[in-house]
Motif scaffolding. Structure first.
Motif, PDB file in Angstrom:
ATOM      1  N   PRO A  73      18.369 -66.218  12.861  1.00  0.00           N
ATOM      2  CA  PRO A  73      17.975 -65.668  11.832  1.00  0.00           C
ATOM      3  C   PRO A  73      18.734 -64.757  10.847  1.00  0.00           C
ATOM      4  O   PRO A  73      18.366 -64.472   9.794  1.00  0.00           O
ATOM      5  CB  PRO A  73      16.767 -64.711  12.411  1.00  0.00           C
ATOM      6  CG  PRO A  73      17.347 -64.286  13.697  1.00  0.00           C
ATOM      7  CD  PRO A  73      18.328 -65.323  14.167  1.00  0.00           C
ATOM      8  N   ALA A  76      19.033 -65.708   7.199  1.00  0.00           N
ATOM      9  CA  ALA A  76      17.533 -65.786   6.750  1.00  0.00           C
ATOM     10  C   ALA A  76      17.077 -64.341   6.557  1.00  0.00           C
ATOM     11  O   ALA A  76      16.392 -64.354   5.514  1.00  0.00           O
ATOM     12  CB  ALA A  76      16.942 -66.660   7.608  1.00  0.00           C
ATOM     13  N   LEU A  77      17.493 -63.615   7.341  1.00  0.00           N
ATOM     14  CA  LEU A  77      16.794 -62.156   7.185  1.00  0.00           C
ATOM     15  C   LEU A  77      17.596 -61.577   6.213  1.00  0.00           C
ATOM     16  O   LEU A  77      17.096 -60.630   5.156  1.00  0.00           O
ATOM     17  CB  LEU A  77      17.054 -61.434   8.563  1.00  0.00           C
ATOM     18  CG  LEU A  77      15.975 -61.793   9.648  1.00  0.00           C
ATOM     19  CD1 LEU A  77      16.133 -61.183  10.917  1.00  0.00           C
ATOM     20  CD2 LEU A  77      14.750 -61.647   9.154  1.00  0.00           C
ATOM     21  N   LEU A  92      13.429 -68.153   3.726  1.00  0.00           N
ATOM     22  CA  LEU A  92      13.455 -68.283   5.065  1.00  0.00           C
ATOM     23  C   LEU A  92      13.290 -69.835   5.197  1.00  0.00           C
ATOM     24  O   LEU A  92      14.037 -70.640   6.106  1.00  0.00           O
ATOM     25  CB  LEU A  92      12.291 -67.781   5.917  1.00  0.00           C
ATOM     26  CG  LEU A  92      12.213 -66.259   5.768  1.00  0.00           C
ATOM     27  CD1 LEU A  92      11.098 -65.507   6.807  1.00  0.00           C
ATOM     28  CD2 LEU A  92      13.544 -65.495   6.237  1.00  0.00           C
TER      29      LEU A  92
END
Ligand SMILES: Nc1ncnc2c1ncn2[C@@H]1O[C@H](COP(=O)(O)OP(=O)(O)O)[C@@H](O)[C@H]1O
Ligand SMILES: Nc1ncnc2c1ncn2[C@@H]1O[C@H](COP(=O)(O)OP(=O)(O)O)[C@@H](O)[C@H]1O
Ligand SMILES: Nc1ncnc2c1ncn2[C@@H]1O[C@H](COP(=O)(O)OP(=O)(O)O)[C@@H](O)[C@H]1O
Lengths: 486, 112, 486, 486, 112, 112
Positions: A73, A76-77, A92
């Motif tokens: 992640p 994306a984060l 995301l």
């Protein structure tokens, strides 16, 4: 001066034509001849059957895992926290979908076009549809006679392709059409990423460098920039400059967000962004140190430099922001971290510890300008500063690599695959010019491909959602869900 | 009956609630709001983008009181919520036509 | 009783002076002589050129990555979730900035002062400015003839220094001045962390222990507590007790938060705290098992103990809270996990599985008291219970290590580097006294240095923000940003 | 047809009785004879003392770390994001507490009952209370003469047990009683998980397969399904089908949530769920590729398949949802990822890359039906779709493994431990029938044990909180805390 | 016209909205609030620190109705929101001087 | 004095605030609310579960004005908040019996 530089380097290049095997070490990942054990081992070679190095296998698999972690992640984060809450799922989703699509394309044809022998600009079709990619196939590393499973190399490299494509989406977040992102990704991956990967990274492996003569032959089969001697340890050009240029072109083509410059388009969750930046840092150890393809001193050096350059960039950004704006922000520090990571990428295994600190500090400062002065000057709404950080940081890193790789500045110099030791010569200006060529080729190729790809997208599936959807937020409008509820 | 609506500083909530309880008010309803007024906000900086934030976090306290309790309640809020610095907030008073307790159906003062 | 204990242990110590090489195994990371391949290998030694162990290199690099992951984002999230939302960025920023500053200092002088030969209390200057730290330098492990890149050891140890310094900030969260944190960090790192690391961990490496006589010589060059035989597998004293004492002193010096004891100062996001605790656990496998410096049975033992002690502490804290307060809380369980991790740190590769379960359960219970009864008694606003968890857990762990390392309790006993096997003797009371000495030295040194450092900070840059800034929240007031928006 | 299939496979099985050692490779983790170095090495064997493989040790320890990361915080976040904010801590707490309890039980008796020799259905008591589990104990891998520390195998397997038990709680989230979850876990772990693990994974290790005769003897000592030749590379039956059936039974027994079908029971934080899914993916590389127990080509293959099948499932789910519902959701893509991961689990090291893509795509589509059509048909409030994803995906994966493991479809076929190469025979239908048997045994065992366990829980500590507590939310009502505050 | 303000239990929202729709009310505005009253709160424990929480989550429903619809609307809320246990909430009624629909500029009853 | 309560679209906040400032209003209080009315919502899909969401995010703006400023303020809101599409919102006007500034104790028009 410029032409001097050029002459000089060209001269150097021609004069040393017989030793073009003096190439960066590890210039980067070289995918080698496929060594199907069951395959046709040439009869005249009495070489022992190449065997797998288990520790290096662990190292490359763990590194692949870390690079995947960077995107999912991590990235994306990092991106998700920077958009408004009504658009977080869209970012995301774009990251995840781009990752998945590129992973599949990588198996279908990407890996083959990037890492099998073809011409100087693109590879061949030997590995299309994963042909021959089984558990027994081996790939070379940067040391003669040291092999890892080709599948380990395949997935490590695949993870690079995924993150490069995912990086781009930050530039036109909060208004781009989902189908447009997907179509663009397919085009850009195929026509910009794969050629760049081939040009920078493909070479026939160290075992081919048995003598100066053989080295010349081998170098002739290598990718265009590899053969020129461009240093890019872990992908500054291929990944960062490449993606950043695509992002910038995208930001121009998609246009500014509604309210840009008037309303406050604030990050909705900086904790999330900080977590993303931290995961990027952690994963980047695999990205950079894993690029050594072996668990050796070079890997350790790349690891340490990834630790130090980033720290220096954090401190540099923070200090300058504190001085200029009165307050040191967390977003600044986190952005500094990413800037430092981008900068050290091409240099990780090639420069010394003090060089890494210097590169981090310089790039931290430059990227602060990249997201400020330069951004205002460019007048593009590059929403999450893909160009300001990855572009500026990538270019700075590529050039500074040429500087700090110099042995007299603590760097590793150029590697001679024939003698298996560092070459005693290092012409800083010549190398700088080669580095600049790498940058220019990347900017030109990615710029052109991106422009064409965005035009195609625009006139087919479309580039941008309508104003109502943008106002409502892409999460509801495009994906039919809300990120947060009670 | 009157409905008192007070806009106060968030950190004054406990003081105000205690003061109201002491003044005999048995219930209040609190809402998180953003206030814009004389009190100046602050600047936020996110990379290159600088934003002037004029809205400040405040709490809105609503309490329905019967006329007898009104003065005490108002006084309680006024003294508990004040710091003397710009941004302490306002109290608005509105006439309440009717109040009902849902659970029992009681009406008027009994409902409070 | 106390004096008996003391006499006994002193006696033991003196009587066995000739076998002081019976030291913990791995007492902890020993940085060894720098082995510059190109350097002066003493002529009389016909030993083969030391060569790098690739699997151990992977293990230490991966472990370094995990320890970095513990701080960023692990500790940052664990702490960040516990403060109010208006202060979350400040805690993240402090963690990140402290990490970055310490990383740089580590390269500039920290590593040299901690891990090169000097006196019993502090190391030398050989590695200042990363001098000689290149890709070819090797460091010893705990087995004779097994080497890893010194840079791998450098960064693994560097990650420890970073997290130790970052741990401290939890104690005075939500009101401390950012510049004060930075200045304190520089002082404490230099004058408390580095000496502790040297005293506990430095020894001249196993290759020096060729005979009892040589062992005595080698031990004389080791750090003060190492030479005494204090057991601290992965840093309970150096990292946890050290940081916790600094935190406690800081909590007293900075003073209580406005509203402490009257208003509800509630955690703003326990999900975040739980994620942080989980990441701490995951990263701690690198912290503890990586401290074996080799991928062997001891590493596996340390790994398993890190798994079991933590689980036991989670269950102990949860059960007791359930019994006493009627409700088993997630924050309790997460705090229990950290308590268990702290406790097993000095013991990880030294005790058996049942010993680990016992240590976890005991420490889980003790730390529950640490954040409750003890905290009320101490009357300090140690905001995030650094002392209650890391201090209490660290001290309990240090002492219990002396107990459960006993072979008859399933422990590994003391390692004899000369014979390369565990020593048959183990005097539990004597060892307990040595362990206590380790605790006392740490408390004394860290307490003194911290007090002086905070005084210096107070009268220079200042320790605490003003009341308005504290009310508004440090995120806006100090860093000019908000964590959460729409 | 069915009976034909059965006859055929039975025939195959009997006819080949003498070569039942043609078993999956790595069928899965085989825990081998304990090799206490100090123990009784049989005198007649002149075999060299087995020695530890350091690179494989690193690989298994890192993989164990990744599997732990899957549960904490991976699964916890994946689940936690899907519940309403008033119940998020309860799900995190259940995950953490189940993890801790199972870890302890694993050391006390679980490992022994699963991985020591007993009968075909359950192991023995040799390792109860961690007896003999010290740093010197070795465990075999799938290659003759290659050993890792038994503790590494112990903790890798322990992490599997933890996640399997934690998976179950998603099915009855938001209303179950905490004490009920704990009691159920103890029962189900003991009577469903341990027998399944033994039946599927236990065999006496490759060294026992010295000849066809010895292979028959060795196979007779193996677990029931292992001996039958069921293929389950990394635990599709033991972990996923097993847990999913328990979850489904639980959803029926605990009953529907108040408001189910009327009110919107929306996920409170999809970012969190996405992070959880990403971490699951990352950790799953350890789960699947670590199951090779060695860092070899099979591990790399399992790694790559875990990359590709997941990507294919993401794309399949997204595409179908886009087509059918008009909007491609992030939750869909994330669910697709998990579906793909579940599907490839039993197949990871056994199928080719194109087989993995096919399996991912097929399972992605099936699980979309699992959380929709099937769920409506089942009429159970399986809150977080444990059965729809893990059950459907697990069953599909188990059966498709039988298909795509076929050499002519690019698979690895069956491994012959005697000749140490893949067997030339592969009867697809027969294997499919064996796979189906594996599924049926799992469903029957887990279904029965779960039903009994839930009945016991219901009539002792109770299964469900009262309505007021459910309305207030389990966080406050059961755990006395709130996840989010200012 | 009157402005009805009801403080209700959160889980009653759907019931109340349906009842209001049935009673002919065409729009409502809902705010998340915290209520303090007779209903007792709960204790929260964060490590050593125990906090008594008196504020409970409630929803505030505002709906403007013309006088004709008032009784039906009030009745709808009263019956839909009641559970009979302490904490069901209150209904406050205020006289509304004017209502305007922004889109059209319609005024008064037409605006609702 | 009157209390103007406007329900508006969230993205119109800046426009409305500026318009009010121009109209001489010195302070406002803003609350995030959910609105239910003629404007139709959207469908959300979470795996198998489809939910019709009728409540839409709106902002409630409250501002107390003296009678002299009332018309200008109302006009400011009306024009700044309108898009002409369903869902623009409402303005409600209530008589304000009293207003006080907490900081100074000023009462009435002076308090605004
Ligand atoms: N005319 C008004 N109508 C509604 N709310 C107001 C008005 N004026 C001020 N407020 C509210 O009161 C708060 C405090 O007002 P401000 O002018 O900043 O300070 P002070 O109350 O000390 O004069 C504002 O943030 C706003 O929420
Ligand atoms: N005097 C009041 N003014 C404003 N709100 C009130 C008042 N009294 C109660 N409330 C609101 O009504 C809610 C319910 O009141 P409470 O006294 O707990 O129960 P009940 O309505 O059954 O008497 C409170 O939580 C609060 O939000
Ligand atoms: N009768 C009412 N009472 C209170 N609020 C209302 C009322 N009718 C509408 N609203 C609010 O106004 C918003 C807009 O109303 P709507 O009917 O959707 O559009 P329009 O204002 O264009 O007629 C609603 O979302 C709701 O918040």
């Amino acid at each position: 001066m410029r032409s001097d530089l050029r002459e000089d380097s060209m001269h150097t290049f021609i004069a040393h034509a017989s030793i073009t095997h003096v190439s960066p070490r590890p210039p980067q990942w070289a995918w080698l001849w496929l060594l199907c054990i069951c395959g046709s081992v040439s009869a005249q070679s009495a070489a022992p059957v190449p065997s797998l190095s288990k520790p290096d296998t662990v190292w490359v698999l763990v590194s692949a895992c870390l690079v995947i972690f960077m995107t999912l992640p991590g990235l994306a984060l990092f991106y998700g926290g920077l958009v408004r809450s009504k658009n977080v799922l869209s970012i995301l989703m774009q990251t995840l979908a781009v990752f998945a699509v590129v992973a599949i394309l990588w198996a279908l044809y990407g890996y083959s076009l990037a890492f099998t022998e073809g011409n100087a600009f693109i590879g061949g079709l030997d590995r299309v549809l994963a042909h021959g990619l089984d558990a027994n196939a081996l790939a070379a590393t940067f040391s003669k006679g040291v092999y890892i499973p080709e599948l380990a190399f395949f997935v490590f490299q695949g993870a690079f392709a995924c993150i490069a494509c995912a990086l781009v989406v930050g530039a036109f977040a909060e208004r781009v059409k989902f189908s447009g992102v997907l179509l663009f990704t397919v085009l850009w991956f195929t026509f910009a990423y794969l050629p760049m990967a081939h040009m920078v990274w493909f070479f026939p492996g160290p075992d081919a460098f048995t003598s100066n003569a053989m080295a010349a032959t081998a170098t002739a089969k290598a990718g265009y920039l590899w053969a020129r001697g461009a240093l890019d340890f872990a992908g500054g050009t291929v990944v960062h400059i490449n993606a950043a240029v695509a992002g910038l072109v995208g930001a121009f083509m998609v246009g500014k967000r509604i309210g840009y410059g008037r309303e406050a388009l604030k990050p909705h969750n900086l904790t999330q962004t900080m977590v993303g930046a931290s995961i990027l840092w952690v994963g980047w150890f695999g990205f950079n140190a894993g690029s050594a393809l072996e668990a050796n001193g070079t890997a350790a050096l790349a690891f340490v430099n990834t630790f130090l350059a980033t720290a220096a960039a954090v401190v540099a950004w923070t200090a300058l922001e504190w001085l200029h704006k009165g307050k040191p922000s967390l977003l600044g520090a986190a952005s500094g971290a990413v800037a430092g990571l981008v900068a050290i990428t091409p240099a990780a295994g090639l420069v010394g510890l003090m060089g890494a600190l210097a590169m981090g500090a310089i790039t931290g400062a430059l990227c602060l300008w990249g997201v400020g002065g330069l951004k205002r000057w460019l007048r593009a709404d590059d929403s999450l500063d893909v160009f300001g950080v990855h572009g500026v940081g990538g270019i700075a890193g590529a050039l500074l690599t040429g500087v700090f790789a110099a042995p007299r500045l603590g760097g590793a110099g150029l590697w001679d695959y024939v003698s298996e030791r560092a070459s005693p010569d290092y012409n800083l200006l010549a190398q700088l010019w080669i580095q600049l060529q790498g940058v220019l080729v990347t900017v030109a190729l990615s710029g052109t491909v991106s422009l064409l790809a965005f035009v195609i997208v625009k006139y087919t599936v479309g580039l941008r959602v309508d104003a109502d959807a943008e106002r409502e937020g892409l999460d509801i409008a495009t994906h039919g869900e809300n990120a947060y509820a009670n | 009956m009157k409905l008192i609506t007070a806009i106060i500083r968030p950190f004054k909530l406990d003081d105000v609630r205690e003061a109201l309880t002491d003044a005999g008010v048995s219930g209040i309803t609190v809402t998180e709001v953003k206030g814009f007024g004389r009190q100046k906000g602050h600047t936020e900086l996110y990379r290159g983008a600088e934003y002037q934030v004029d809205f400040l976090p405040k709490l809105k306290i609503e309490c329905a009181v019967d006329n007898a309790a009104f003065d005490a309640a108002l006084e309680a809020i006024m003294s508990a919520a004040a710091t003397g610095k710009v941004g302490d907030g306002k109290v608005f008073v509105i006439g309440l036509e009717q109040a009902t307790r849902i659970r029992t159906g009681e009406i008027g003062t009994d409902a409070l």
